[in-house]
Design an enzyme around this catalytic site. Sequence first.
Site, mmCIF file in Angstrom:
data_model
loop_
_atom_site.group_PDB
_atom_site.id
_atom_site.type_symbol
_atom_site.label_atom_id
_atom_site.label_comp_id
_atom_site.label_asym_id
_atom_site.label_seq_id
_atom_site.Cartn_x
_atom_site.Cartn_y
_atom_site.Cartn_z
ATOM 1 N N GLY A 205 1.041 -1.185 0.005
ATOM 2 C CA GLY A 205 0.011 -0.001 -0.134
ATOM 3 C C GLY A 205 0.698 1.105 -0.069
ATOM 4 N N HIS A 257 -2.849 1.184 8.564
ATOM 5 C CA HIS A 257 -1.275 2.000 8.251
ATOM 6 C C HIS A 257 -1.394 2.927 7.469
ATOM 7 C CE1 HIS A 257 3.185 1.802 8.320
ATOM 8 N NE2 HIS A 257 3.048 2.037 7.217
ATOM 9 N N GLU A 258 -1.787 2.753 6.265
ATOM 10 C CA GLU A 258 -1.851 3.776 5.261
ATOM 11 C C GLU A 258 -2.746 4.944 5.417
ATOM 12 O OE1 GLU A 258 0.611 3.654 3.145
ATOM 13 O OE2 GLU A 258 1.143 1.826 3.338
ATOM 14 N N TRP A 269 9.872 4.623 13.707
ATOM 15 C CA TRP A 269 11.211 4.878 13.632
ATOM 16 C C TRP A 269 11.770 5.827 13.043
ATOM 17 C CZ3 TRP A 269 8.551 1.703 10.599
ATOM 18 C CH2 TRP A 269 8.661 1.539 9.235
ATOM 19 N N THR A 282 5.547 7.140 21.806
ATOM 20 C CA THR A 282 5.972 5.812 20.631
ATOM 21 C C THR A 282 7.531 5.746 21.162
ATOM 22 O OG1 THR A 282 6.550 7.107 19.040
ATOM 23 C CG2 THR A 282 4.202 5.852 19.092
HETATM 24 ZN ZN ZN Z 1 3.870 3.261 6.088
#
Ligand code: ZN
Length: 442
Positions: A205, A257-258, A269, A282
Site C-alpha cells: 500500500g 497503516h496507510e 522509527w 512511541t
Molecule cells: Zn508506512
Amino acid sequence: MIKAKHSLGKSPLFWIAVLLIQTLGLSGQSLDSVNRCATMESYWFGLRSRGDSSHPLEIANQRINAYLAEKKALRQTEFEVINIPVVVHVIHNEPSGAIGGSGNANITEEQIRSQIRILNEDYRKIPGTPGDNDNPVGVDTKIGFYLADVAPDGSQTNGITRTYYSAKSVFNPYADAQLLAGIISWPTDQYLNIWVCALSGNYLGVAQFPSLSGFPGLDDSQAEEALTDGVIIDYRAFGDRGAVPSNNYDMGRTTTHEVGHWFGLLHIWGDARCGDDYCDDTPWAEGSNTTSCNERFSNCRGSRTRNMIENYMDYSPDRCMNIFTFNQMERMHAVLELSPRRAKLVENARKAKLEESEKLQVQVFPNPVVDKMVNVEIRHKGYQDVTISITDLQGHVHETSRIEKMWSRLVSLPVSNLSRGVYLLVISNESGEKNVSRFVVN
Ligand code: ZN
C-alpha cells in the site's frame, strides 16, 4: 520533551533499489516477502519528479508541533468523534466483470466491507475485536469510517466504484497515482478515496500525506495533489477475506497503516535510525519491525527501550498490531483541523447530514457559483424522493436528477456545462412540496 530532528534524505543506492524493484514487478508474488508501505518513497519520488526541493512534510510537522504545544498550554484535551466518508474504487483487469475469487482484483463487496469494519475496530479500539488493547498509551482515536452513501452528483451509492481498465493490470505505487486518479477520483475534500488494485514491486500500500499549506486549485502541483489524495492498497491486503491469502498481512492492517499516513502519521522509527515520529509516547526505535511478533529492543539516545511493535505505524505482521497512541491521536486530530483539504472533508461530512425540518427548506451556496459546483442544503421531513432541476429564466430545463429516498442533507451539483447567466434551481419532493431558488454562474 521534544525529540531531536533527523534527516529523511535518501542515498543514491536507495533509488537504484527502487528502480530495480519497479523493473522486477511482482508476477507470482506470495506476499510473504513484501514491501509493506511505499508512502515515504512515494513522497520523495513525487518531490523529485516535480523538481521540488522543499520538504513540505517537515514544514507540516513543525506546524502540527506548534499547534499541539498551544493546545496543551490551553489545556484542550477534548476530542470530538469524527466520521470519515470513504469511497472504495476497485480497478480491475477482468474483462467479464466477474467479481471475487483468488487472483481477481475485482474484489467482493463483502471483502470491502470487512476492511471498513477493521478500520473502525482499529481506530475506535472496539472491545472484543483485534483492535482492542490494554496498553496504557493505547487509545480510541475517536475517528470512524463509513462507506459513502451519497455520490458527488447527489445520487445514492454504496460507496464502491468498479472500473475495468484494460491497458494495465498491475500499478506502480509511485508513478501510477495520477493514472489511478485519472481513471476515477471523487472530490478529495469530500471523501477519503481508497483505490484498490494490484500493485507492483510487492508493495502492499501507499498513501498521500496531508497538505498543510495552500488550497486545492491554487497551482498545478496543488491541483494534482488534490486529485491523487488518498490511499492505494493491493487487493490481496485489503480486508480479511475474499482474495486475501493467508499470510502476515491478512487482517486488514495495511489500510489501517496507510490511512494513518493519510492523517499525517509517520513510521514509529521516523524513517531513520532512531528517527523522530514526533510522538513522545512511541518509544525510539532503531528501525522497523518486519516478519515476526517477537519483542525487539533499541538503543537510542543512550538508553535501551522496547520497540512498540504493536503500533499500527510499524511494519509488523498484521497479527501483532493493535495500538494507536494518545500522541498519534492528537496529531491526527490536529491534521483534520490544520490541513485545508482534510478540514473541508470533515466540514462536508458534517454538513452532509442536516437537521430535518417540518417543511421543505432549500439553501443554495456559494452564489455566484465557485469552482463550477453549486451546493444545495435540502431540509425536509423524514426520508423522501427528491427531484432537482436546473432551468434558465426562459424555462428551458438544463439538468434534471432524481434522488431516491434521501434524508435532509447537502447535495453538490456540477454546473460546468452551464454558460454565464442566471438560473433557477427547482426542488420538489414526494410530499408535493416545491422550492425555487436563483443562482448565478459567472
Ligand atoms: Zn508506512
